[in-house]
Design a protein around this motif. Structure first.
Motif, mmCIF file in Angstrom:
data_model
loop_
_atom_site.group_PDB
_atom_site.id
_atom_site.type_symbol
_atom_site.label_atom_id
_atom_site.label_comp_id
_atom_site.label_asym_id
_atom_site.label_seq_id
_atom_site.Cartn_x
_atom_site.Cartn_y
_atom_site.Cartn_z
ATOM 1 N N MET A 218 1.078 -1.216 -0.021
ATOM 2 C CA MET A 218 0.152 -0.019 -0.472
ATOM 3 C C MET A 218 0.824 1.150 -0.212
ATOM 4 O O MET A 218 1.775 1.569 0.579
ATOM 5 N N VAL A 219 0.725 2.152 -0.544
ATOM 6 C CA VAL A 219 1.235 3.304 -0.922
ATOM 7 C C VAL A 219 0.891 3.985 -0.196
ATOM 8 O O VAL A 219 -0.163 4.436 0.292
ATOM 9 N N ASN A 220 2.306 4.686 0.848
ATOM 10 C CA ASN A 220 2.409 5.389 2.025
ATOM 11 C C ASN A 220 0.722 7.000 1.145
ATOM 12 O O ASN A 220 1.676 8.088 1.024
ATOM 13 N N GLN A 221 -0.074 7.535 2.090
ATOM 14 C CA GLN A 221 -0.358 8.321 2.068
ATOM 15 C C GLN A 221 0.153 9.799 1.866
ATOM 16 O O GLN A 221 -0.160 10.774 0.998
ATOM 17 N N ALA A 222 1.576 10.200 2.703
ATOM 18 C CA ALA A 222 2.208 11.079 3.067
ATOM 19 C C ALA A 222 3.529 11.456 1.491
ATOM 20 O O ALA A 222 3.384 12.417 1.231
ATOM 21 N N TYR A 223 3.619 10.254 1.694
ATOM 22 C CA TYR A 223 4.052 10.028 -0.491
ATOM 23 C C TYR A 223 3.770 11.040 -0.824
ATOM 24 O O TYR A 223 4.132 11.577 -1.864
ATOM 25 N N LEU A 224 1.716 10.236 -1.003
ATOM 26 C CA LEU A 224 1.276 10.680 -2.502
ATOM 27 C C LEU A 224 1.277 12.317 -2.532
ATOM 28 O O LEU A 224 1.522 12.809 -3.033
ATOM 29 N N ASP A 225 1.176 12.698 -0.946
ATOM 30 C CA ASP A 225 0.666 13.680 -0.595
ATOM 31 C C ASP A 225 1.641 14.838 -1.039
ATOM 32 O O ASP A 225 2.177 15.896 -2.148
ATOM 33 N N ARG B 163 3.902 13.827 -3.260
ATOM 34 C CA ARG B 163 4.313 14.317 -5.012
ATOM 35 C C ARG B 163 3.674 15.158 -5.757
ATOM 36 O O ARG B 163 3.685 15.740 -6.113
ATOM 37 N N LYS B 164 2.192 14.968 -5.487
ATOM 38 C CA LYS B 164 1.755 16.077 -5.384
ATOM 39 C C LYS B 164 1.385 17.837 -5.829
ATOM 40 O O LYS B 164 1.596 18.188 -6.775
ATOM 41 N N TYR B 165 1.985 17.389 -4.379
ATOM 42 C CA TYR B 165 2.829 18.792 -3.653
ATOM 43 C C TYR B 165 3.765 19.281 -5.160
ATOM 44 O O TYR B 165 3.836 20.542 -5.275
ATOM 45 N N GLY B 166 4.517 18.453 -5.400
ATOM 46 C CA GLY B 166 5.761 18.648 -5.747
ATOM 47 C C GLY B 166 5.432 19.099 -7.447
ATOM 48 O O GLY B 166 5.819 19.881 -8.158
ATOM 49 N N GLU B 167 4.716 18.708 -7.752
ATOM 50 C CA GLU B 167 3.910 18.063 -9.791
ATOM 51 C C GLU B 167 3.201 20.254 -9.178
ATOM 52 O O GLU B 167 3.415 20.558 -10.061
ATOM 53 N N ARG B 168 2.135 20.105 -7.804
ATOM 54 C CA ARG B 168 1.560 21.687 -8.601
ATOM 55 C C ARG B 168 2.730 22.868 -8.837
ATOM 56 O O ARG B 168 3.145 23.414 -9.126
ATOM 57 N N VAL B 169 4.044 22.576 -7.640
ATOM 58 C CA VAL B 169 4.701 23.142 -8.125
ATOM 59 C C VAL B 169 5.672 23.540 -8.829
ATOM 60 O O VAL B 169 6.418 24.557 -9.591
#
Length: 296
Positions: A1-8, A10-16
């Protein structure tokens, strides 16, 4: 299962990454004591051409560093190095001066809290206060001279209880609270401006055209002074060279038979000052002609 903190993250990095790709200008803002309601109001006011980005400094620096390394372009690294303290970034496509002005409109009054940093000098004016005589202890702790006037405490002279940049003490905070004084205002403070790889202090935006003209004139004056002192010709000194040369030629003309149009006027005046007095005196009478003669 993928860690939720990691997904958050990654999503933040894509936004930046998206913001760094699409914007060339940004404002670095200091955001101490700014509430969520203020942030919401500022974001609403700046839309659609500006975006407010907040986050942990270490995460933002890492993402910007990775972006510059991947793109092979270090323009944004000047912003990366200033991500220290409680700061955020406003990416914008509008004029940065207009954005700075709009951000400064969203400030809220705040009381003096114990341990908080004063953003201005706080002075209690002389006069009668709403406090009863039983509250004189607060004034004594702060060495404020008072007296009792008609059942209330009266301050005898203006007194500064907190200075800009100092920590608010418990006695000062309690006294200002009892007097219902909210001396501070909090909001986003623009510290630096990023523009296509260049970074400069926000104070640059407050420079007026008149100040620029005055600075330019002072610079030209300095260059002319150095040029004249060292006998090194420059464009700034040309008017002075012309005037000084005219003075030399005029002196030679006055001392010799040589003359020219402008010099002849001076020679005529020196030969007969009274002719110029009668011509310029008009109907001033005898008394009026004495003053020009004395001046000559």
């Amino acid at each position: 299962m993928v860690n939720q903190a990691y997904l958050d993250k990654r999503k933040y990095g894509e936004r930046v990454y998206e913001l760094l790709d699409n914007y060339d200008s940004a404002l670095l803002v200091h955001c101490d004591n700014v509430g969520s309601k203020q942030f919401m109001d500022i974001r609403t006011a700046l839309r659609p051409n500006s975006v407010v980005l907040m986050g942990k400094n270490t995460l933002m620096r890492k993402i910007i560093g990775n972006y510059c390394a991947e793109k092979g372009n270090n323009d944004w690294m000047v912003l990366h190095d200033l991500l220290i303290g409680n700061v955020g970034i406003i990416f914008t496509k509008d004029d940065v001066k207009e954005v700075k002005t709009k951000v400064s409109e969203f400030v809220v009054p705040a009381p003096a809290k114990v341990g908080s940093m004063a953003t201005c000098d706080v002075t209690i004016p002389a006069g009668v206060t709403p406090l009863e005589p039983s509250q004189t202890g607060f004034f004594q702790l702060l060495n404020i001279a008072t007296k009792i006037n008609k059942g209330a405490i009266e301050i005898l002279s203006d007194v500064t209880v907190v200075r800009n940049g100092e920590r608010v003490g418990s006695s000062a905070a309690a006294l200002l609270g009892k007097m219902k004084i909210t001396p501070f205002e909090y909001g986003l403070v623009v510290k630096h401006i990023y523009d296509k790889g260049s970074m400069y202090p926000a104070a640059v935006l407050d420079i007026t055209d008149e100040q620029l003209a005055a600075k330019f004139a002072a610079g030209v004056s300095n260059i002319a002074s150095i040029s004249l002192a060292t006998n090194y010709p420059t464009l700034a000194a040309v008017p002075h060279y012309i005037v000084n040369s005219y003075k030399n030629v005029l002196a030679i003309s006055i001392g010799t038979e040589y003359t020219f149009e402008l010099a002849q006027k001076v020679k005529d005046y020196l030969a007969d000052p009274s002719a110029f007095q009668s011509a310029g005196g008009g109907g001033a009478g005898d008394g009026g002609g004495a003053k020009p003669a004395a001046a000559a």
